[in-house]
Design an enzyme around this catalytic site. Structure first.
Site, PDB file in Angstrom:
ATOM      1  CG  ASP A 273      -2.353  -0.338   0.868  1.00  0.00           C
ATOM      2  OD1 ASP A 273      -2.597  -0.695  -0.295  1.00  0.00           O
ATOM      3  OD2 ASP A 273      -3.236  -0.256   1.742  1.00  0.00           O
ATOM      4  CG  ASP A 426      -5.669  -6.804  15.217  1.00  0.00           C
ATOM      5  OD1 ASP A 426      -6.532  -6.022  15.649  1.00  0.00           O
ATOM      6  OD2 ASP A 426      -4.449  -6.636  15.414  1.00  0.00           O
TER       7      ASP A 426
END
Length: 677
Positions: A273, A426
């Site tokens: 990214d 997460d």
């Protein structure tokens, strides 16, 4: 008279020549003989005792001289250390770099409140010092209220200052002390509840070690080098998300490409990214190099970079070829799995269809780099050794650490996949998977190397994300937890223990009790905090925290002080996440130094690290600065410690003094990596 058996044993044990063996490696060793006592020393008891006394006196003299030498060395090092600290503070002040340059509006309000509190405390300190020299020497147990009411009598003779101060004391007795004492008692109860939770976790960890409980796979996977490829080798997708991490991309890609798994059953996705074209090119060239060497690896770069890491992983899972894979392993850019990582983790999925996640433990290549990394290691060692292991064994649930884990792709899809709604994607996916009935396993004996943040700036931003995200998630997930079909016990564990106690109450009472209430009780002594709250219970909890990393015991006191210092960042982050304030969705990639091992510098270029990043470029990435909130709190606590001297509160004074100095060191950015500019 015949010698006794004891005398014979004493003679036998003193025979022989003592030696010292020095070994650098098995092929390079040396042995040095030491002068030992002769047999004549034992012929006459009186003579031997006399000689023994002489030798003991000489040994004691040498020991005292050695200790004196060490003490002199410590004393002589004080001057250079003081000079270094003074020069570092001078550089910070002259540079003018502060954390307010990039501060959002909500953080500015928090800083303004602390600043106001500081100025009020300074004014009150001057007022109290003047009263002290006027003869007002009482403390909380000795208020002389009758005397105060006499002074407030308009017909009683008194001076102007006595009149003002007596009215101030009565005001704080009637209006300030009761609510302050109530708040203090509430925080003490929360403190005791959280301490009890910490104690229960430690007892659970002790039980696990005593009973030698650990997850065991039903079948161990064969080693590929043995030539047996007929075992359980499912299709595994490996993802390495990264963003502008040019310091570490080589070591993570290299480690993943060396995983021992059939090449036809593994695909590595490098999910880049980065918005820096140079970094993109470097990563793509590294991928092409490994592809040329036979690795099954692809490079992906998003054009639209929405959703941070969660958006990156979600985009990668939408690839058409993902349907051919059963499991996905995720490694952040600084993680270096061992070649047998998949063999040790994927084996647990065989014949265990309810298992959704296998999480490995982190280990750190730079845990001894500086004081900051040592203190971080204490926290994370407790997190993995105690929290993750106990929750995994007894509840089959824990927060996914975002990396060094293997997911069953079906569990991800069944739980709704990756969502960009929080900064802790997460933990989000782990909570939703648990609500859907998926189980999780934590492997404490499987480690994956990574880096700790070496600068306070990087660590502070990491902690802000880790403490604001859970509060965002709690607001969003609470209705789903209540309506889920899991047992009431699991709901209570998730709501009250996992979220409220460990994510909300801990940073709340840590900051409120030790950074707000305690200094306030110095200026309002009618409200008190017992010594066991200030000293004994925190020391005991710090002792429990440091048990999983016994080599860190010398840092027990610095750890206790640093945890209270970090409470200002954690409290600010918790409030931001809970009330959806401006900094709640702030995401900053944690800066890495690129340490692939203990010796991380290339011998070919002493001015570059293992990934070719020069020292000058590294300096540009991190510049030491002044942290205003920590600095204001340092002055506040030091002001309160000066006020405690007037009341002769010993333990409170020392705690406030050292805690204020701890805030001062952090405020001037003297605890982590230092740049000499």
């Amino acid at each position: 008279m015949a010698p006794s058996s004891f005398d014979w044993w004493r003679k036998e044990t003193h025979r022989g020549t003592p030696v010292v063996v020095k070994m650098e490696n098995p092929n390079n060793w040396s042995m040095v003989e030491l002068e030992g006592p002769s047999e004549d020393d034992f012929l006459n008891d009186g003579v031997s005792e006399g000689r023994g006394r002489n030798k003991n006196a000489k040994q004691l003299t040498w020991v005292l001289l050695l200790k004196a030498h060490r003490a002199a060395g410590c004393i002589s090092s004080i001057a250079p250390a003081t000079f270094f600290l003074a020069s570092a503070v001078r550089r910070r002040l002259s540079s003018g770099r502060t954390d307010t340059e990039k501060t959002v509006r909500t953080s500015t309000r928090f800083y303004s409140c602390i600043k106001l509190f500081l100025w009020v405390s300074i004014l009150l300190l001057g007022f109290e010092v003047a009263a002290y020299y006027k003869g007002w020497h009482f403390s909380a147990p000795d208020l002389h209220l009758q005397y105060l009411y006499t002074l407030t009598n308009p017909f009683a003779f008194k001076g102007f200052f006595d009149s003002i101060y007596s009215r101030w004391v009565l005001f704080r007795v009637e209006y300030l002390a009761p609510p302050l004492q109530f708040l203090a008692n509430a925080c003490i109860y929360l403190f005791l509840i959280q301490s009890l939770d910490r104690l229960v976790l430690c007892l659970g960890c002790f039980w696990i070690r005593f009973k030698k409980i650990k997850p065991v796979p039903k079948q161990t996977l064969p080693d590929l080098e043995s030539g047996d490829n007929d075992g359980f080798f499912p299709m595994v997708l490996v993802q390495i998300p990264m963003c502008n991490e040019r310091e570490v991309y080589q070591q993570s890609i290299g480690a993943v490409c060396n995983l021992k798994w059939p090449k036809s059953k593994i695909l590595i996705q490098v999910l880049d990214d980065s918005d820096d074209p140079t970094t993109q090119l470097m990563i793509k060239e590294e991928v092409d190099k490994w592809k040329a060497e036979g690795a099954n690896i692809v490079y992906r770069h998003r054009v639209i970079r929405d959703g941070y890491k969660a958006g990156n992983l979600k985009s990668a899972m939408n690839c058409s070829y993902v349907k051919d894979y059963e499991f996905v392993a995720i490694f952040d850019a600084d993680f270096q799995p061992t070649p047998d990582f998949l063999r040790k983790t994927v084996a647990h999925f065989k014949d265990n269809e309810e298992l959704g996640l296998v999480q490995a433990r982190w280990s750190f290549v730079n845990k001894d780099e500086n004081l900051l990394t040592r203190l971080q290691h204490v926290n994370l060692a407790f997190h993995f050794e105690v929290e993750q292991q106990v929750n995994g064994i007894f509840f089959n649930f824990f927060g996914f650490n975002g990396t060094a884990g293997v997911w069953r792709i079906k569990a991800l899809e069944d739980s709704g996949g990756w969502l960009e709604r929080t900064t802790v994607e997460d933990m989000d996916i782990a909570v939703r998977a648990h609500l859907h009935g998926w189980k999780m396993i934590f492997l404490n004996d499987v480690e994956c190397q990574c880096e700790l943040p070496e600068s306070y700036e990087a660590y502070r931003k990491q902690q802000h994300r880790w403490h604001s995200g859970p509060m965002q998630l709690f607001r969003l997930c609470l209705p789903d937890i209540i309506k889920s079909k899991i047992s009431i016990w699991k709901k209570a564990n998730m709501i009250f223990l996992f979220f409220l106690l460990r994510k909300l109450i801990l940073p709340f009472y840590s900051f409120t009790l030790f950074c707000v209430i305690l200094p306030m009780t110095m200026f309002v002594p009618e409200a008190t905090l017992p010594a066991w709250v200030v000293c004994y219970i925190p020391a005991t909890m710090s002792f429990l925290n440091i048990l999983p990393s016994p080599k860190s015991f010398p840092f027990l006191v610095p750890y206790l002080l640093f945890e209270n210092t970090m409470s200002v960042t954690k409290f600010n982050a918790m409030i931001s996440g809970l009330f959806q304030l401006g900094s709640a969705y702030e995401w900053v990639v944690t800066k890495k130094s690129g340490r692939s091992s203990e010796g991380d510098l290339l011998s070919l270029n002493p001015n570059a690290n293992a990934n070719g990043v020069s020292e000058s470029e590294s300096k540009k990435q991190h510049l030491n600065r002044i942290y205003t909130k920590e600095l204001m709190l340092a002055f506040l606590l030091l002001t309160a410690s000066a006020r405690s001297l007037l009341s002769a509160q010993g333990i409170h004074f020392y705690f406030l003094l050292f805690q204020g100095l701890s805030f001062l060191l952090v405020g001037f950015d003297l605890i982590g990596h230092q740049i000499a500019t």
